[in-house]
Design a protein around this motif. Structure first.
Motif, short mmCIF file in Angstrom:
data_model
loop_
_atom_site.label_atom_id
_atom_site.label_comp_id
_atom_site.label_asym_id
_atom_site.label_seq_id
_atom_site.Cartn_x
_atom_site.Cartn_y
_atom_site.Cartn_z
N GLN A 68 0.84 -1.21 0.00
CA GLN A 68 0.00 0.00 0.00
C GLN A 68 0.87 1.25 0.00
O GLN A 68 0.61 2.20 -0.75
CB GLN A 68 -0.93 0.00 1.23
N ARG A 69 1.90 1.24 0.81
CA ARG A 69 2.80 2.41 0.86
C ARG A 69 3.50 2.60 -0.48
O ARG A 69 3.67 3.74 -0.95
CB ARG A 69 3.82 2.25 1.98
N GLN A 70 3.92 1.49 -1.08
CA GLN A 70 4.59 1.57 -2.38
C GLN A 70 3.62 2.12 -3.43
O GLN A 70 3.99 2.98 -4.24
CB GLN A 70 5.10 0.20 -2.81
N LEU A 71 2.37 1.66 -3.42
CA LEU A 71 1.37 2.17 -4.36
C LEU A 71 1.11 3.66 -4.14
O LEU A 71 0.98 4.43 -5.11
CB LEU A 71 0.06 1.39 -4.23
N ASP A 72 1.03 4.06 -2.86
CA ASP A 72 0.83 5.48 -2.56
C ASP A 72 1.98 6.31 -3.13
O ASP A 72 1.77 7.37 -3.73
CB ASP A 72 0.71 5.71 -1.05
#
Length: 89
Positions: A68-72
């Motif tokens: 999720q952090r990488q996608l953000d």
């Protein structure tokens, strides 16, 4: 004398019955201890399996948070690139 013999025989019989009951109770206690040990082992195995499942779920959750952090971060970069492209156009 005969009364004494009868009394001794009665006491011997009573003692034999008490010894038999004691053996039966000891057998029951042994069975109960065996069952308790089996239940302890089963509970231990189930606890280990549960712990393993929790660890798998924890690992999956950490991976999801990381993704999720990488996608953000990727979305933020893409948004900045779109805004930069708009300004250039």
């Amino acid at each position: 004398m005969k009364d004494m013999e009868l009394l001794v025989q009665a006491k011997d019989k009573a003692l034999g019955e008490v010894e038999q009951k004691l053996k039966e109770l000891e057998g029951k206690v042994q069975k109960a201890e065996n069952v308790a040990e089996e239940l302890r082992e089963k509970a231990k195995i189930e606890a280990q399996q549960h712990s393993s499942e929790i660890l798998k779920h924890r690992t999956a959750f950490i991976e999801l948070v990381s993704n999720q952090r990488q996608l953000d971060a990727d979305m933020g970069r893409a948004l900045r690139q779109v805004e930069a492209t708009k300004r250039e156009v």
